[in-house]
Design a protein around this motif. Structure first.
Motif, PDB file in Angstrom:
ATOM      1  N   PHE A   8      45.049  39.677  37.543  1.00 59.55           N
ATOM      2  CA  PHE A   8      46.267  39.536  36.732  1.00 59.55           C
ATOM      3  C   PHE A   8      47.012  38.244  37.047  1.00 59.55           C
ATOM      4  O   PHE A   8      47.928  37.873  36.314  1.00 59.55           O
ATOM      5  CB  PHE A   8      47.205  40.727  36.953  1.00 59.55           C
ATOM      6  CG  PHE A   8      46.769  41.986  36.274  1.00 59.55           C
ATOM      7  CD1 PHE A   8      46.610  42.038  34.893  1.00 59.55           C
ATOM      8  CD2 PHE A   8      46.527  43.139  36.996  1.00 59.55           C
ATOM      9  CE1 PHE A   8      46.210  43.209  34.261  1.00 59.55           C
ATOM     10  CE2 PHE A   8      46.139  44.309  36.374  1.00 59.55           C
ATOM     11  CZ  PHE A   8      45.977  44.336  35.006  1.00 59.55           C
ATOM     12  N   GLY A   9      46.643  37.567  38.106  1.00 64.62           N
ATOM     13  CA  GLY A   9      47.338  36.357  38.526  1.00 64.62           C
ATOM     14  C   GLY A   9      47.307  35.227  37.515  1.00 64.62           C
ATOM     15  O   GLY A   9      48.181  34.368  37.508  1.00 64.62           O
ATOM     16  N   GLY A  10      46.341  35.220  36.629  1.00 63.94           N
ATOM     17  CA  GLY A  10      46.231  34.151  35.636  1.00 63.94           C
ATOM     18  C   GLY A  10      47.140  34.300  34.444  1.00 63.94           C
ATOM     19  O   GLY A  10      47.143  33.475  33.538  1.00 63.94           O
ATOM     20  N   LEU A  11      47.953  35.365  34.390  1.00 67.13           N
ATOM     21  CA  LEU A  11      48.819  35.571  33.226  1.00 67.13           C
ATOM     22  C   LEU A  11      49.935  34.586  33.180  1.00 67.13           C
ATOM     23  O   LEU A  11      50.585  34.135  33.933  1.00 67.13           O
ATOM     24  CB  LEU A  11      49.375  37.002  33.224  1.00 67.13           C
ATOM     25  CG  LEU A  11      48.347  38.092  32.963  1.00 67.13           C
ATOM     26  CD1 LEU A  11      49.026  39.462  33.000  1.00 67.13           C
ATOM     27  CD2 LEU A  11      47.719  37.937  31.601  1.00 67.13           C
TER      28      LEU A  11
ATOM     29  N   ALA B 197      33.385  41.633  37.422  1.00 71.81           N
ATOM     30  CA  ALA B 197      32.678  40.725  36.518  1.00 71.81           C
ATOM     31  C   ALA B 197      33.621  39.947  35.609  1.00 71.81           C
ATOM     32  O   ALA B 197      33.320  38.817  35.235  1.00 71.81           O
ATOM     33  CB  ALA B 197      31.679  41.515  35.672  1.00 71.81           C
ATOM     34  N   LEU B 198      34.744  40.552  35.250  1.00 75.33           N
ATOM     35  CA  LEU B 198      35.672  39.883  34.348  1.00 75.33           C
ATOM     36  C   LEU B 198      36.750  39.184  35.169  1.00 75.33           C
ATOM     37  O   LEU B 198      37.533  39.826  35.859  1.00 75.33           O
ATOM     38  CB  LEU B 198      36.306  40.902  33.393  1.00 75.33           C
ATOM     39  CG  LEU B 198      35.308  41.652  32.506  1.00 75.33           C
ATOM     40  CD1 LEU B 198      35.989  42.804  31.798  1.00 75.33           C
ATOM     41  CD2 LEU B 198      34.670  40.717  31.521  1.00 75.33           C
ATOM     42  N   PRO B 199      36.814  37.849  35.106  1.00 74.77           N
ATOM     43  CA  PRO B 199      37.722  37.119  35.996  1.00 74.77           C
ATOM     44  C   PRO B 199      39.179  37.060  35.515  1.00 74.77           C
ATOM     45  O   PRO B 199      40.016  36.519  36.211  1.00 74.77           O
ATOM     46  CB  PRO B 199      37.111  35.713  36.021  1.00 74.77           C
ATOM     47  CG  PRO B 199      36.445  35.587  34.690  1.00 74.77           C
ATOM     48  CD  PRO B 199      35.944  36.964  34.344  1.00 74.77           C
ATOM     49  N   ASP B 200      39.471  37.607  34.355  1.00 77.03           N
ATOM     50  CA  ASP B 200      40.833  37.505  33.839  1.00 77.03           C
ATOM     51  C   ASP B 200      41.518  38.871  33.849  1.00 77.03           C
ATOM     52  O   ASP B 200      41.115  39.778  34.564  1.00 77.03           O
ATOM     53  CB  ASP B 200      40.818  36.886  32.431  1.00 77.03           C
ATOM     54  CG  ASP B 200      39.896  37.647  31.473  1.00 77.03           C
ATOM     55  OD1 ASP B 200      39.294  38.638  31.895  1.00 77.03           O
ATOM     56  OD2 ASP B 200      39.792  37.241  30.305  1.00 77.03           O
TER      57      ASP B 200
END
Length: 127
Positions: A124-127, A73-76
Protein backbone atom coordinates in the motif's frame (compact mmCIF):
# COMPACT_ATOMS: atom_id res chain seq x y z
CA UNK A 1 -41.08 -57.66 -13.12
CA UNK A 2 -44.84 -57.20 -13.12
CA UNK A 3 -44.78 -55.43 -9.73
CA UNK A 4 -42.25 -52.84 -10.80
CA UNK A 5 -43.64 -49.37 -11.45
CA UNK A 6 -42.42 -47.63 -14.59
CA UNK A 7 -40.22 -44.61 -13.93
CA UNK A 8 -41.19 -41.26 -15.22
CA UNK A 9 -38.93 -40.38 -18.16
CA UNK A 10 -37.81 -37.07 -16.55
CA UNK A 11 -37.32 -38.42 -13.03
CA UNK A 12 -33.81 -38.10 -11.66
CA UNK A 13 -32.37 -40.77 -9.38
CA UNK A 14 -32.19 -39.55 -5.79
CA UNK A 15 -28.69 -39.08 -4.43
CA UNK A 16 -28.06 -39.92 -0.83
CA UNK A 17 -27.12 -36.83 1.16
CA UNK A 18 -23.68 -36.98 2.64
CA UNK A 19 -23.72 -36.70 6.41
CA UNK A 20 -21.70 -33.78 7.78
CA UNK A 21 -18.40 -34.58 9.42
CA UNK A 22 -18.73 -34.93 13.18
CA UNK A 23 -16.92 -32.35 15.25
CA UNK A 24 -13.50 -33.39 16.53
CA UNK A 25 -13.36 -34.70 20.08
CA UNK A 26 -12.45 -32.13 22.66
CA UNK A 27 -13.05 -31.13 26.20
CA UNK A 28 -14.40 -27.62 25.67
CA UNK A 29 -15.46 -25.44 22.78
CA UNK A 30 -15.22 -22.14 24.68
CA UNK A 31 -12.68 -20.67 27.07
CA UNK A 32 -13.81 -21.42 30.63
CA UNK A 33 -14.71 -18.30 32.56
CA UNK A 34 -14.40 -16.01 29.55
CA UNK A 35 -16.17 -12.67 29.80
CA UNK A 36 -16.59 -9.56 27.73
CA UNK A 37 -15.02 -9.38 24.29
CA UNK A 38 -13.52 -12.90 24.37
CA UNK A 39 -16.88 -14.48 25.19
CA UNK A 40 -18.60 -12.48 22.44
CA UNK A 41 -15.97 -13.33 19.82
CA UNK A 42 -15.98 -17.02 20.74
CA UNK A 43 -19.78 -17.20 20.70
CA UNK A 44 -20.03 -15.50 17.32
CA UNK A 45 -17.12 -17.49 15.89
CA UNK A 46 -18.52 -20.89 16.83
CA UNK A 47 -20.99 -21.20 13.91
CA UNK A 48 -18.35 -20.01 11.43
CA UNK A 49 -15.80 -22.49 12.78
CA UNK A 50 -18.30 -25.33 12.47
CA UNK A 51 -19.13 -24.19 8.90
CA UNK A 52 -15.43 -24.06 7.98
CA UNK A 53 -14.94 -27.51 9.49
CA UNK A 54 -17.73 -28.91 7.31
CA UNK A 55 -16.16 -27.58 4.10
CA UNK A 56 -13.81 -29.78 2.08
CA UNK A 57 -10.46 -29.94 3.87
CA UNK A 58 -8.50 -28.66 0.88
CA UNK A 59 -10.61 -25.58 0.10
CA UNK A 60 -9.60 -23.11 2.83
CA UNK A 61 -5.82 -23.70 2.52
CA UNK A 62 -6.01 -23.37 -1.27
CA UNK A 63 -7.91 -20.07 -1.02
CA UNK A 64 -5.55 -18.66 1.61
CA UNK A 65 -2.45 -19.71 -0.33
CA UNK A 66 -3.89 -18.07 -3.47
CA UNK A 67 -4.38 -14.80 -1.58
CA UNK A 68 -0.92 -15.12 -0.02
CA UNK A 69 0.77 -15.67 -3.40
CA UNK A 70 -1.24 -12.81 -4.86
CA UNK A 71 0.00 -10.58 -2.04
CA UNK A 72 3.60 -11.33 -2.95
CA UNK A 73 3.18 -11.44 -6.72
CA UNK A 74 1.36 -8.13 -7.08
CA UNK A 75 3.71 -5.27 -6.16
CA UNK A 76 1.05 -2.56 -5.86
CA UNK A 77 -2.12 -1.95 -3.82
CA UNK A 78 -3.73 -5.10 -5.25
CA UNK A 79 -1.09 -7.16 -3.44
CA UNK A 80 -2.00 -5.36 -0.22
CA UNK A 81 -5.67 -6.18 -0.77
CA UNK A 82 -4.78 -9.83 -1.31
CA UNK A 83 -2.96 -9.90 2.03
CA UNK A 84 -5.91 -8.53 4.02
CA UNK A 85 -7.95 -11.79 4.12
CA UNK A 86 -4.82 -13.71 5.13
CA UNK A 87 -4.11 -11.21 7.93
CA UNK A 88 -7.72 -11.25 9.10
CA UNK A 89 -7.98 -15.06 9.16
CA UNK A 90 -4.59 -15.51 10.85
CA UNK A 91 -5.38 -12.83 13.44
CA UNK A 92 -8.81 -14.32 14.14
CA UNK A 93 -7.40 -17.81 14.72
CA UNK A 94 -4.56 -16.40 16.82
CA UNK A 95 -7.05 -14.56 19.01
CA UNK A 96 -9.23 -17.64 19.46
CA UNK A 97 -6.31 -19.91 20.32
CA UNK A 98 -4.42 -17.39 22.50
CA UNK A 99 -5.49 -18.69 25.95
CA UNK A 100 -4.30 -22.24 25.20
CA UNK A 101 -0.90 -21.25 23.76
CA UNK A 102 2.48 -21.23 25.41
CA UNK A 103 4.75 -18.21 25.23
CA UNK A 104 6.74 -19.50 22.25
CA UNK A 105 3.63 -20.13 20.18
CA UNK A 106 2.28 -16.67 21.06
CA UNK A 107 5.52 -15.04 19.94
CA UNK A 108 5.43 -16.96 16.64
CA UNK A 109 1.84 -15.87 15.94
CA UNK A 110 2.69 -12.25 16.70
CA UNK A 111 5.76 -12.45 14.47
CA UNK A 112 3.69 -13.94 11.63
CA UNK A 113 1.07 -11.20 11.95
CA UNK A 114 3.79 -8.51 12.02
CA UNK A 115 5.36 -10.01 8.87
CA UNK A 116 2.03 -10.17 7.02
CA UNK A 117 1.21 -6.59 8.05
CA UNK A 118 4.65 -5.42 6.87
CA UNK A 119 4.09 -7.02 3.47
CA UNK A 120 0.65 -5.39 3.17
CA UNK A 121 1.98 -1.99 4.23
CA UNK A 122 4.78 -2.14 1.65
CA UNK A 123 2.20 -2.93 -1.04
CA UNK A 124 0.00 0.00 0.00
CA UNK A 125 3.02 2.29 0.32
CA UNK A 126 2.88 3.27 -3.35
CA UNK A 127 -0.49 5.02 -3.02
Amino acid sequence: MANRRPRHPLAQPQKAKKAPRPLPPGEQFFTPGATGLRKTVETRSAPLLVYLYQMPKWLLPVVLVAFFIGGFALPDWRGGLCMLPVIAFTGWLAYLSWPSLRVGARVLRLALLAFLLAVAVTRFGGL
